[in-house]
Write an enzyme that holds these catalytic residues in place. Sequence first.
Site, PDB file in Angstrom:
ATOM      1  N   ASN A 216      59.927 -50.180 -70.897  1.00 43.91           N
ATOM      2  CA  ASN A 216      60.685 -49.244 -71.723  1.00 43.91           C
ATOM      3  C   ASN A 216      61.865 -50.026 -72.293  1.00 43.91           C
ATOM      4  OD1 ASN A 216      62.237 -47.229 -72.801  1.00 43.91           O
ATOM      5  ND2 ASN A 216      62.187 -45.904 -70.993  1.00 43.91           N
TER       6      ASN A 216
ATOM      7  N   ARG B 121      56.553 -47.955 -73.814  1.00 43.20           N
ATOM      8  CA  ARG B 121      57.043 -46.686 -74.329  1.00 43.20           C
ATOM      9  C   ARG B 121      57.513 -46.918 -75.770  1.00 43.20           C
ATOM     10  NH1 ARG B 121      62.747 -43.768 -73.544  1.00 43.20           N
ATOM     11  NH2 ARG B 121      62.175 -41.813 -74.537  1.00 43.20           N
TER      12      ARG B 121
ATOM     13  N   GLY C 141      66.727 -34.988 -64.503  1.00 45.52           N
ATOM     14  CA  GLY C 141      67.917 -35.041 -63.639  1.00 45.52           C
ATOM     15  C   GLY C 141      68.555 -33.703 -63.318  1.00 45.52           C
ATOM     16  N   VAL C 142      68.821 -32.901 -64.337  1.00 49.05           N
ATOM     17  CA  VAL C 142      69.452 -31.593 -64.119  1.00 49.05           C
ATOM     18  C   VAL C 142      68.417 -30.598 -63.588  1.00 49.05           C
ATOM     19  CG1 VAL C 142      70.646 -29.658 -65.230  1.00 49.05           C
ATOM     20  CG2 VAL C 142      71.173 -32.012 -65.922  1.00 49.05           C
TER      21      VAL C 142
ATOM     22  N   LEU D 183      65.293 -31.206 -68.482  1.00 49.52           N
ATOM     23  CA  LEU D 183      66.750 -31.169 -68.582  1.00 49.52           C
ATOM     24  C   LEU D 183      67.344 -32.432 -67.959  1.00 49.52           C
ATOM     25  CD1 LEU D 183      67.217 -27.456 -67.368  1.00 49.52           C
ATOM     26  CD2 LEU D 183      66.765 -28.275 -69.701  1.00 49.52           C
ATOM     27  N   GLY D 184      67.504 -33.452 -68.768  1.00 41.96           N
ATOM     28  CA  GLY D 184      68.149 -34.682 -68.301  1.00 41.96           C
ATOM     29  C   GLY D 184      69.412 -34.864 -69.111  1.00 41.96           C
ATOM     30  N   ASN D 185      69.820 -36.103 -69.331  1.00 44.36           N
ATOM     31  CA  ASN D 185      70.952 -36.310 -70.227  1.00 44.36           C
ATOM     32  C   ASN D 185      70.538 -35.879 -71.645  1.00 44.36           C
ATOM     33  OD1 ASN D 185      73.600 -36.947 -70.607  1.00 44.36           O
ATOM     34  ND2 ASN D 185      73.193 -39.123 -70.970  1.00 44.36           N
ATOM     35  N   GLY D 186      69.326 -36.257 -72.051  1.00 45.92           N
ATOM     36  CA  GLY D 186      68.676 -35.605 -73.196  1.00 45.92           C
ATOM     37  C   GLY D 186      67.887 -34.423 -72.645  1.00 45.92           C
TER      38      GLY D 186
ATOM     39  N   GLU E 275      57.552 -40.386 -65.999  1.00 49.36           N
ATOM     40  CA  GLU E 275      57.106 -40.888 -67.299  1.00 49.36           C
ATOM     41  C   GLU E 275      56.401 -42.236 -67.169  1.00 49.36           C
ATOM     42  OE1 GLU E 275      60.212 -39.570 -70.527  1.00 49.36           O
ATOM     43  OE2 GLU E 275      61.154 -39.465 -68.572  1.00 49.36           O
TER      44      GLU E 275
ATOM     45  N   MET F  58      76.280 -33.016 -65.006  1.00 51.63           N
ATOM     46  CA  MET F  58      76.259 -31.646 -64.484  1.00 51.63           C
ATOM     47  C   MET F  58      76.887 -31.551 -63.094  1.00 51.63           C
ATOM     48  SD  MET F  58      75.622 -28.727 -65.652  1.00 51.63           S
ATOM     49  CE  MET F  58      74.485 -28.637 -67.033  1.00 51.63           C
TER      50      MET F  58
ATOM     51  N   HIS G  33      60.188 -36.703 -75.654  1.00 48.91           N
ATOM     52  CA  HIS G  33      59.923 -36.526 -74.216  1.00 48.91           C
ATOM     53  C   HIS G  33      58.465 -36.134 -73.972  1.00 48.91           C
ATOM     54  CE1 HIS G  33      64.423 -35.222 -73.598  1.00 48.91           C
ATOM     55  NE2 HIS G  33      64.284 -36.501 -73.300  1.00 48.91           N
TER      56      HIS G  33
ATOM     57  N   ARG H 140      74.634 -34.531 -76.965  1.00 50.98           N
ATOM     58  CA  ARG H 140      74.138 -34.052 -78.263  1.00 50.98           C
ATOM     59  C   ARG H 140      74.304 -32.548 -78.390  1.00 50.98           C
ATOM     60  NH1 ARG H 140      68.517 -36.623 -77.182  1.00 50.98           N
ATOM     61  NH2 ARG H 140      69.228 -38.717 -76.688  1.00 50.98           N
TER      62      ARG H 140
HETATM   63  P1  AMP Z   1      68.087 -37.991 -66.548  1.00 49.58           P
HETATM   64  O1  AMP Z   1      68.414 -38.213 -67.998  1.00 49.58           O
HETATM   65  O2  AMP Z   1      66.811 -37.235 -66.336  1.00 49.58           O
HETATM   66  O3  AMP Z   1      68.183 -39.234 -65.713  1.00 49.58           O
HETATM   67  O4  AMP Z   1      69.222 -37.010 -65.993  1.00 49.58           O
HETATM   68  C1  AMP Z   1      70.553 -37.450 -65.839  1.00 49.58           C
HETATM   69  C2  AMP Z   1      71.459 -36.264 -65.595  1.00 49.58           C
HETATM   70  O5  AMP Z   1      71.007 -35.506 -64.463  1.00 49.58           O
HETATM   71  C3  AMP Z   1      72.892 -36.630 -65.235  1.00 49.58           C
HETATM   72  O6  AMP Z   1      73.660 -36.835 -66.395  1.00 49.58           O
HETATM   73  C4  AMP Z   1      73.369 -35.424 -64.472  1.00 49.58           C
HETATM   74  O7  AMP Z   1      73.945 -34.488 -65.381  1.00 49.58           O
HETATM   75  C5  AMP Z   1      72.116 -34.810 -63.910  1.00 49.58           C
HETATM   76  N1  AMP Z   1      72.042 -34.867 -62.452  1.00 49.58           N
HETATM   77  C6  AMP Z   1      71.618 -35.887 -61.672  1.00 49.58           C
HETATM   78  N2  AMP Z   1      71.727 -35.563 -60.366  1.00 49.58           N
HETATM   79  C7  AMP Z   1      72.227 -34.312 -60.313  1.00 49.58           C
HETATM   80  C8  AMP Z   1      72.576 -33.406 -59.257  1.00 49.58           C
HETATM   81  N3  AMP Z   1      72.408 -33.735 -57.969  1.00 49.58           N
HETATM   82  N4  AMP Z   1      73.055 -32.195 -59.611  1.00 49.58           N
HETATM   83  C9  AMP Z   1      73.217 -31.841 -60.898  1.00 49.58           C
HETATM   84  N5  AMP Z   1      72.915 -32.643 -61.919  1.00 49.58           N
HETATM   85  C10 AMP Z   1      72.433 -33.865 -61.651  1.00 49.58           C
END
Ligand code: AMP
Length: 381
Positions: free
Chosen positions: A10, A74, A313-314, A192-195, A367, A266, A163, A224
């Site tokens: 990636n 990717r 992540g979220v 629900l991640g950063n994106g 992914e 979050m 995604h 965003r």
């Molecule tokens: P990702 O882009 O899927 O890696 O998600 C990253 C985001 O997940 C971070 O910016 C956090 O906002 C959120 N995140 C990660 N761990 C936690 C947690 N234990 N509780 C709440 N939000 C989380």
Amino acid sequence: MNGSRVLVLNSGSSSVKYQLLDMADGTRLASGLVERIGEGPVADHAAALKQVAEELARQDLGLDSPELAAVGHRVVHGGTRFTEPALITDEVVEEIEKLIPLAPLHNPANVTGIKVARELRPDLPQVAVFDTAFHSTMPESAARYAVDVDTADRFGVRRYGFHGTSHAYVSRATAALLDRDVSEVNTIVLHLGNGASASAVRGGVCVDTSMGLTPLEGLVMGTRSGDLDAAAIFHLSRVGGMSIDEIDTLLNKRSGLLGLCGDNDMREIGRRMGEGDAEAQLAFDIYIHRLRKYVGAYTAVLGRVDAIAFTAGVGENSAAVREAAMRGLTAFGVEVDAVRNALRGSGARLISTENSRVAVAVVPTDEELEIASQTFDLVSD
Ligand code: AMP
């Protein structure tokens, strides 16, 4: 082809993430990240990939291993040209380069990663797996903006979605969790991640998704804005005197949760809410309000919803987001079990009550595994 290993790459603008998977049993043999490309010792993508190759060689997993069957890359934007993974040829590389105007931040790095990997192992099959591909099944009614058709077609202005490997993987994993065939299950996937993006998946086929021409549209994200009246851009330009590049940066990098409350994580927002911080609370409320609107919209799009899956992540970690997003949806057949929702766990799990008509699930995304599987399937044919 003898081997069963796939190296997933990636390549981002300033980093390269890699994973080596064995598709015979799905094990992860190695993974890592080379960061800050262009800033210091790692001069460019060629240097970064050489570092990846050296790290793998140190673990006796080098690129020259006969066990290595293919490299899966990717690629963010496949436009309307790529609706499936593609075996990489010179022509495919040229086609991906032609899509750079649609993804100026992502596709150039993806192409560089492909070129360098091909130089390192010219004989090895390499496959491009596109973030947009899973969404290519969207009907025209969902994919088209209501914009002058000639202009839209001339410049490729339509909804592509992103995604896709995550939405594909999670919708299948959700059906597996329910012990049903994916063709029978209608799922709303909330990545629900950063994106962040939502998708409506009917029987394994994507029929709508919240990201559009670019990953800016849809849900409120870390940085965003998501959905916005396009006229806000004219307003910021004419009245605010901002340039197009400044507005681009504003909406992609300084908006979303970060723009609303100064934090895009979050966890931090949850902590501040616990202290009664009104700004963090409002950011959370706006995030949840938008998410619920998409759940309602996709319920109408699908007609019958069997499952709602939270991922990334979220989605995987924030019980508070899941609880707030699903609150009071009993009229939709959605009932979350507070105890199940609060339990932390690593695998895919149900968080709805026994009586909930719609299954609500937490389904960790993968992914890299999805890219490796699609790559391996293509080269094994
Ligand atoms: P990702 O882009 O899927 O890696 O998600 C990253 C985001 O997940 C971070 O910016 C956090 O906002 C959120 N995140 C990660 N761990 C936690 C947690 N234990 N509780 C709440 N939000 C989380």
